[in-house]
Design an enzyme around this catalytic site. Structure first.
Site, mmCIF file in Angstrom:
data_model
loop_
_atom_site.group_PDB
_atom_site.id
_atom_site.type_symbol
_atom_site.label_atom_id
_atom_site.label_comp_id
_atom_site.label_asym_id
_atom_site.label_seq_id
_atom_site.Cartn_x
_atom_site.Cartn_y
_atom_site.Cartn_z
ATOM 1 N N ASP A 199 28.232 110.911 83.691
ATOM 2 C CA ASP A 199 29.575 110.499 83.788
ATOM 3 C C ASP A 199 30.421 111.153 84.690
ATOM 4 O O ASP A 199 31.319 110.569 85.404
ATOM 5 C CB ASP A 199 30.315 110.806 82.243
ATOM 6 N N ASP A 233 24.906 99.707 90.773
ATOM 7 C CA ASP A 233 26.066 98.571 90.688
ATOM 8 C C ASP A 233 27.225 98.984 90.818
ATOM 9 O O ASP A 233 28.245 98.437 91.792
ATOM 10 C CB ASP A 233 25.858 97.726 89.347
ATOM 11 N N LYS A 282 21.928 113.153 81.997
ATOM 12 C CA LYS A 282 22.912 113.789 80.734
ATOM 13 C C LYS A 282 22.121 114.811 79.756
ATOM 14 O O LYS A 282 21.962 114.301 78.776
ATOM 15 C CB LYS A 282 23.476 112.479 80.158
ATOM 16 N N ASP A 302 20.238 102.033 87.154
ATOM 17 C CA ASP A 302 20.705 100.482 87.392
ATOM 18 C C ASP A 302 22.375 100.563 87.343
ATOM 19 O O ASP A 302 22.848 99.856 88.129
ATOM 20 C CB ASP A 302 20.208 100.004 86.237
ATOM 21 N N TYR A 319 14.058 101.531 79.356
ATOM 22 C CA TYR A 319 13.665 100.123 79.634
ATOM 23 C C TYR A 319 11.966 99.956 79.330
ATOM 24 O O TYR A 319 11.695 98.764 79.449
ATOM 25 C CB TYR A 319 13.923 99.853 81.262
#
Ligand code: NAI
Ligand code: MG
Length: 330
Positions: free
Chosen positions: A200, A228, A168, A224, A121
């Site tokens: 993951d 969600d 990751k 983020d 970001y």
């Protein structure tokens, strides 16, 4: 004294759920506030040319705390600078299932501590040719350590037994490797236990059994997306509050966006915004009031009225009035 709060409704249902949260704060008798309304978002851009006017940025930077709704297509132009205005380095996103609300995983109770300044970001995107675009991903030791220090204090203050680090680093060895190493170094020096989970694998594990997680520390994008996902486990975006915490300032906002499909209908779930106002109270040291707001929301979620996203048919206003009634019955 009075707390100086900047209020930015933004677009869409921000204009419905933020006034709801302000009404609840005004109903908290024992705490005094002064509210200043400021503009940001798509409508503001259309009217003034800037999605985030300088006066809004400055007001958020100077406030004791800011309450923000959501912005539409200008979301990135609004929320990223606003987080910067308050110097926020961590985004706190609790995901909790509530009695009375249908949830895929009714035992869910976890909190994401998301790095809030970098990752993909803050990196910039480039179009290198007709066929090729690239994105630079930014990870610094300093931001990773600052997040980890916060996470250590967070679990220690709450007597929580350590945290999980999600990353990751097996693939992004340089960037997430740096993140992982910084976090585990800080945790070790604070005697805080950590477990690592690849992001993951985390997605699968949190769906199957969210109770194995309590505090989850992660880079920006992972936080983020995974928060969600957790919203889906507990009954939807209308329930998730968040806090952007800086050294001397903070910004509170629901996790959801402007919900264009229901905006203007008066049926948006105000819970996420009211719970965000509760986090604001906690941040300001108004612990009793924070607990009362949290309990009032929980009570209304349990007994109704409920908005359509939770299977009810109540309006935003009916829910807010019920929450305020619960507050004053204390
Ligand atoms: P969204 O969160 O606005 O909506 C997703 C779905 O959840 C919709 O079906 C919506 O009706 C429902 N929903 C969300 N909040 C709700 C609430 N309080 N009560 C009842 N139902 C609710 O996400 P979407 O559709 O991806 O984005 C819509 C706009 O919002 C886009 O322009 C996006 O850029 C913006 N956005 C802004 C954010 C911000 O300002 N922080 C964050 C996320 C999206
Ligand atoms: Mg999001």
């Amino acid at each position: 004294g009075e707390h100086e709060i900047v209020v930015i409704e933004g677009d869409g249902i921000g204009q419905e759920v933020i006034p709801a949260a302000v009404a609840v704060l005004q109903a908290v008798d024992e705490v005094g506030f002064s509210f200043t309304e400021k503009q940001a978002g798509d409508d503001t851009r259309d009217q003034t040319g800037a999605a985030l006017p300088e006066t809004t940025y400055e007001a958020a930077a100077d406030a004791d705390a800011t309450l923000f709704g959501a912005a539409g297509e200008t979301a990135a132009d609004v929320i990223l600078p606003l987080r910067e205005a308050v110097g926020s380095f961590v985004n706190i996103r609790p995901a909790r299932a509530y009695p009375g609300v249908d949830a895929l995983q009714p035992e869910t109770d976890l909190v994401f501590l998301r790095e809030n300044t970098e990752g993909v970001y803050s990196g910039h995107e480039d179009r290198l040719s007709e066929d090729l675009s690239t994105l630079t991903r930014v990870i610094t030791t300093s931001a990773s350590e600052q997040l980890a220090e916060y996470a250590c204090s967070y679990v220690t203050e709450r007597s929580i037994d350590g945290f999980h680090t999600v990353h990751k680093a097996n693939v992004m060895q340089e960037t997430d490797g740096r993140f992982r190493d910084a976090v585990s170094r800080v945790a070790a020096s604070n005697d805080v236990a950590t477990n690592e989970v690849l992001m993951d694998a985390f997605a699968t594990r949190v769906c199957l059994n969210p109770t194995q997680f309590d505090v989850v520390v992660c880079p920006n994008l992972a936080g983020d997306v995974l928060s969600d996902l957790a919203a889906g486990l507990v009954g939807g975006l209308g329930l998730l509050p968040s806090a952007n915490i800086g050294q001397t300032n903070a910004l509170f906002e629901p996790v959801h966006g402007t919900a264009p499909d229901i905006a203007g209908d008066g049926i948006a779930n105000p819970s996420a915004s009211i719970l965000s106002a509760g986090m604001l109270l906690e941040y300001l040291g108004e612990t009793d009031a924070a607990t009362n707001v949290q309990m009032a929301v929980e009570s209304v979620l349990n007994s109704g009225p409920r908005t359509p996203d939770l299977g009810g048919n109540a309006s935003t206003e009916a829910v807010v009035n019920a929450v305020i009634e619960q507050l004053s019955s204390h």
